[in-house]
Design a protein around this motif. Structure first.
Motif, mmCIF file in Angstrom:
data_model
loop_
_atom_site.group_PDB
_atom_site.id
_atom_site.type_symbol
_atom_site.label_atom_id
_atom_site.label_comp_id
_atom_site.label_asym_id
_atom_site.label_seq_id
_atom_site.Cartn_x
_atom_site.Cartn_y
_atom_site.Cartn_z
ATOM 1 N N VAL A 1 0.848 -1.192 0.000
ATOM 2 C CA VAL A 1 0.000 0.000 0.000
ATOM 3 C C VAL A 1 0.887 1.247 0.000
ATOM 4 N N ARG A 2 1.905 1.195 0.841
ATOM 5 C CA ARG A 2 2.800 2.340 0.953
ATOM 6 C C ARG A 2 3.509 2.625 -0.373
ATOM 7 N N SER A 3 3.896 1.554 -1.049
ATOM 8 C CA SER A 3 4.640 1.767 -2.297
ATOM 9 C C SER A 3 3.707 2.021 -3.480
ATOM 10 N N GLY A 4 2.383 1.986 -3.223
ATOM 11 C CA GLY A 4 1.443 2.304 -4.282
ATOM 12 C C GLY A 4 1.051 1.103 -5.146
ATOM 13 N N ASP A 5 1.515 -0.091 -4.799
ATOM 14 C CA ASP A 5 1.161 -1.276 -5.582
ATOM 15 C C ASP A 5 -0.221 -1.809 -5.242
ATOM 16 N N PHE A 6 -0.683 -1.463 -4.052
ATOM 17 C CA PHE A 6 -1.965 -2.004 -3.624
ATOM 18 C C PHE A 6 -2.841 -0.877 -3.101
ATOM 19 N N ARG A 7 -4.091 -0.839 -3.581
ATOM 20 C CA ARG A 7 -5.008 0.235 -3.170
ATOM 21 C C ARG A 7 -5.312 0.135 -1.686
ATOM 22 N N GLU A 8 -5.255 1.267 -1.030
ATOM 23 C CA GLU A 8 -5.498 1.273 0.402
ATOM 24 C C GLU A 8 -6.944 0.871 0.724
ATOM 25 N N ASP A 9 -7.906 1.403 -0.076
ATOM 26 C CA ASP A 9 -9.315 1.090 0.224
ATOM 27 C C ASP A 9 -9.601 -0.399 0.072
ATOM 28 N N LEU A 10 -8.966 -1.022 -0.901
ATOM 29 C CA LEU A 10 -9.156 -2.463 -1.087
ATOM 30 C C LEU A 10 -8.541 -3.231 0.079
ATOM 31 N N TYR A 11 -7.362 -2.755 0.493
ATOM 32 C CA TYR A 11 -6.696 -3.387 1.637
ATOM 33 C C TYR A 11 -7.626 -3.385 2.856
ATOM 34 N N TYR A 12 -8.249 -2.230 3.128
ATOM 35 C CA TYR A 12 -9.120 -2.168 4.301
ATOM 36 C C TYR A 12 -10.367 -3.030 4.159
ATOM 37 N N ARG A 13 -10.886 -3.136 2.942
ATOM 38 C CA ARG A 13 -12.043 -4.003 2.688
ATOM 39 C C ARG A 13 -11.719 -5.463 2.964
ATOM 40 N N LEU A 14 -10.520 -5.865 2.525
ATOM 41 C CA LEU A 14 -10.137 -7.278 2.660
ATOM 42 C C LEU A 14 -9.720 -7.609 4.078
ATOM 43 N N ASN A 15 -9.169 -6.612 4.739
ATOM 44 C CA ASN A 15 -8.511 -6.843 6.011
ATOM 45 C C ASN A 15 -9.423 -6.555 7.194
#
Ligand code: ATP
Ligand code: MG
Length: 484
Positions: free
Chosen positions: A293-307
């Motif tokens: 997420v930090r490096s921009g490879d993974f969307r933050e909003d998606l990360y929070y949805r999954l996590n």
């Protein structure tokens, strides 16, 4: 069935916070910012617990408490009070609240344990029932081997979150058992009779992945010769494992986000109609998604949805007390799998070496080692030389007699650079009797670099265990230099 909780508080942010946290903990939750509405809910449905604020406009928590006890005597009540209202809290207890908690409250250390006590998971009265419950679940835990502390705590979490439908993110190194845990999450859920579908997101290019997951209509791309449902549809009512989620492309991420948000998607080639499904998402990855997420490879909003619920699967090093059970399991498994081969046996000395070995490939590496030993060994008593080279090298670094001398390997193809590095660090530390300065010399790096690497790979515990193994063999009167 998970406990059902009603939260009543006139402050909407408290409601939404508790809603999120309690769901994460696997409870069924409803919230209301209006005590009158809360009362109506109590008339319509049964709850195990009501958590209510004390000071609310319209109706006080004490009034709500009194009326709730009349409508549903079986529903326990917890009162949330402000600092200055301890007297009223006592009044609440008099009127039948089971407990009260002061605001602002410490959610992790006070509130959740309080609920757990009330709802039975660790109340003494229910201990016997709890044991029964436990043995029933242990049956279901079935083939999941290991009952050490770290594994038990993982299994308990898995059992708990399996009851809810919230997305789970399984994180852990390669070979730790993420896929196995995802299967368990499904098996322990109310969806267990419905499909459990696994998708390896890294195995397909983006366009294929999209049509695989969402389906497509005839003619939507070359090769789409007929309408086809995707795996989301196939998993309807069940569980979908999105394995290697860290590998999905930046352009596919928003499409996945949409399904997670709305439970709806479009088949490839059909922008008009959306398909709605009821699927529980479990995602797994050995990547560090926070970094992605930090490096921009993974969307933050998606990360929070999954996590919504993160589950960290421990490395084998961090659950090494499971080793004897795992060995026994894989020995029997290998003997069953390869007809004509007997169950192999490891001497106590060998088990000591295996216990201090770092297992960079985790449980998969252990399973492979046992399987290859079963097939390669000359008889049932396993020798070091029957084990994979990485373990032999390691044993040699401990001063073990290994047998035929071969050059220490610089690693095999299956080993990653990090794994080789970890092994080199451990070996040079062992060779120099855990003297960091000399080990650093041996490796051709500065002492500072070595310390940094030991920290980075979290090798300190491992080295301590090793040092103990050395100490034991050298006898009690040998002094062992410290690792620091
Ligand atoms: N608790 C366990 N009991 C028995 N076998 C296990 C356990 N955990 C993992 N295994 C076995 O270890 C191997 C690796 O497990 P799994 O494939 O689930 O790992 P993973 O975390 O998904 O790895 P990767 O990140 O490489 O995909 C499998 O053969 C699996 O059966
Ligand atoms: Mg996997």
């Amino acid at each position: 069935m998970s406990a059902k909780i009603l939260v009543v508080d006139d402050e909407a942010h408290i409601c939404s916070m508790l809603d999120r946290i309690l769901q994460r903990e696997g409870y069924q939750v409803q919230t209301s910012t209006d005590p009158e509405d809360g009362l109506n809910l109590l008339k319509q449905q049964s709850y195990d617990l009501l958590v209510t604020d004390l000071n609310m406009p319209g109706m006080t928590g004490l009034d709500l408490l009194g009326r709730a006890r009349k409508i549903q005597p079986g529903c326990e009540v917890v009162m949330m009070t402000g600092y200055a209202t301890v007297d009223t809290a006592r009044e609440a207890l008099k009127r039948g609240a089971i407990d009260y908690i002061e605001k602002p409250m410490d959610i992790e250390d006070e509130f959740l344990p309080l609920l757990a006590r009330i709802l039975g998971s660790d109340s003494e009265e229910d201990e016997q029932d709890g044991d029964l419950e436990e043995s029933r679940t242990q049956d279901v835990w079935g083939d999941f081997v290991g009952r050490g502390e770290a594994t038990l705590s993982l299994l308990k979490k898995v059992t708990k979150v399996a009851r809810s439908d919230v997305p789970v993110l399984l994180q852990g190194q390669s070979g730790t058992g993420k896929e196995v845990v995802s299967g368990l999450l499904h098996k322990l859920s109310r969806r267990s009779e419905r499909p459990f579908i696994k998708v390896n997101c890294a195995a397909l290019p983006e366009t294929l992945l999209e049509s695989e997951l969402f389906g497509h209509t005839k003619g939507s791309f070359t090769g789409a010769i007929s309408d086809r449902d995707g795996l989301f549809k196939a998993a309807d009512g069940g569980t979908l494992l999105l394995d290697e989620i860290g590998e999905i492309s930046r352009t596919f991420q928003p499409k996945l986000l949409r399904v997670l948000q709305d439970g709806e998607f479009h088949r490839v080639g059909d922008a008009q109609r959306s398909v709605k499904v009821d699927v529980r998402i479990v995602a797994a990855t050995n990547r560090n998604l926070v970094e992605a997420v930090r490096s921009g490879d993974f969307r933050e909003d998606l990360y929070y949805r999954l996590n919504v619920v993160p589950l960290e699967i421990p490395t084998l090093r961090n659950r090494i007390d499971d080793l004897p059970d795992l060995l026994e399991h894989f020995i029997a498994q290998a003997a069953r799998k390869h007809t004509g081969y007997k169950k192999i046996h490891f001497s106590d000395d060998m088990i000591r070496v295996l216990t201090s070995y770092p297992w960079p490939g985790n449980i998969r590496e252990l399973a492979n080692a046992v399987e290859s030993a079963t097939v390669l060994a000359e008889n049932e008593e396993i020798r070091m030389i029957d084990l994979p080279v990485a373990i032999q090298d390691f044993a040699r670094s401990l001063g073990e007699e290994v047998g035929v001398q071969v050059e220490p390997s610089m690693g095999n193809e299956a080993e990653t650079l990090e794994e080789i590095e970890m092994r080199c660090i451990i070996q040079s530390m062992a060779k120099t009797k855990f003297n960091k300065t000399r080990a650093a010399d041996l490796l051709g790096v500065t002492r500072r670099t070595l310390s940094y690497r030991i920290n980075k790979y979290d090798l300190e515990d491992q080295l301590t265990r090793l040092r103990e193994a050395h100490g034991e063999r050298d006898g009690a009167n040998t002094s062992v230099p410290s690792a620091s």
